[in-house]
Design a protein around this motif. Structure first.
Motif: not given
Length: 234
Positions: A216, A122-123, A53, A4, A50, A198, A2
């Motif tokens: 965020d 996220h990735d 991002e 990001h 993650d 997503s 994470d």
């Protein structure tokens, strides 16, 4: 996990970038490398999902990118190999200090230092060989012994009694994939499947965060939604 990393360039107007700790990251890796050499002990650094991002990086060529421009949701949703490669190029260009530090950390001689990437929701774009190739290029690990020091795992790492996985498959259904190991969209195999969470980020949240950079940091996400209804319904 994470971190990001997005397209960087927050000082140029990219309010979707949440990672501004590149120099601190470089310092940490420098200390780890020194410890490795002092003890003559190898290391493996695992990024557990993650790390990047992709949902907040537009699929545009590097030369055409404008940090202060808001892009349509479809540009963030694009997830083909080519689109993902464009996104990865922006991430690398926006975090050169981060990638330089990781490149120095990797070592193919004793004491060996390896890097392992596990993808997250996220990735998920790390699935593409083209994206992996861009990272290898940035880390000078394209071929030979050095290439063996950088690896990409689709879902999990199990080694010496340690189990590592990003964990999105065990959370809300909005973050789950039908098949996280082979995450292709069944209707459009050239694209990746993106779960509801997503798609929410790409179509709505990115637009909101450009207006309210602090969004965020609001947890849980449901609280943010209620705040928006109450304070900024538009």
């Amino acid at each position: 996990s994470d971190l990001h990393l997005g397209a960087g360039r927050r000082d140029a107007g990219n309010w979707l970038e949440d990672f501004a700790q590149d120099a601190h990251f470089a310092a940490v890796l420098g200390r780890l490398a020194s410890e490795s050499e002092e003890r003559q002990q190898g290391m493996e650094l695992v990024f557990a999902g993650d790390t990047f991002e992709f949902l907040q990086v537009p699929a545009v060529p590097l030369a055409e990118y404008s940090a202060d421009q808001g892009y349509a949701g479809s540009v963030y949703l694009a997830s083909s190999a080519t689109a993902s490669q464009h996104k990865m190029a922006l991430i690398i260009a926006g975090h050169q200090t981060w990638f330089d530090a990781l490149r120095r950390f990797v070592r193919d001689e004793r004491p060996t230092r390896r890097v392992t990437f596990i993808k997250g929701n996220h990735d998920v774009n790390l699935h593409w060989a083209e994206v992996q190739g861009a990272i290898r290029q940035a880390l000078d690990a394209v071929e030979g012994r050095r290439a063996a020091c950088v690896r990409f795992l689709e879902r999990r790492l199990l080694h010496d009694g340690v189990y590592i996985e990003h964990g999105n498959q065990y959370l809300e259904r909005v973050n789950c994939f039908p098949d996280f190991t082979e995450p292709h969209d069944p209707d459009h195999p050239e694209e990746l499947y993106l779960p509801a969470g997503s798609r929410f980020v790409c179509r709505l949240f990115n637009r909101l965060e450009r207006r309210h950079y602090w969004l965020d940091g609001v947890k849980p996400l449901t609280a943010m939604i209620w705040y928006l209804f109450a304070l900024d319904f538009t």
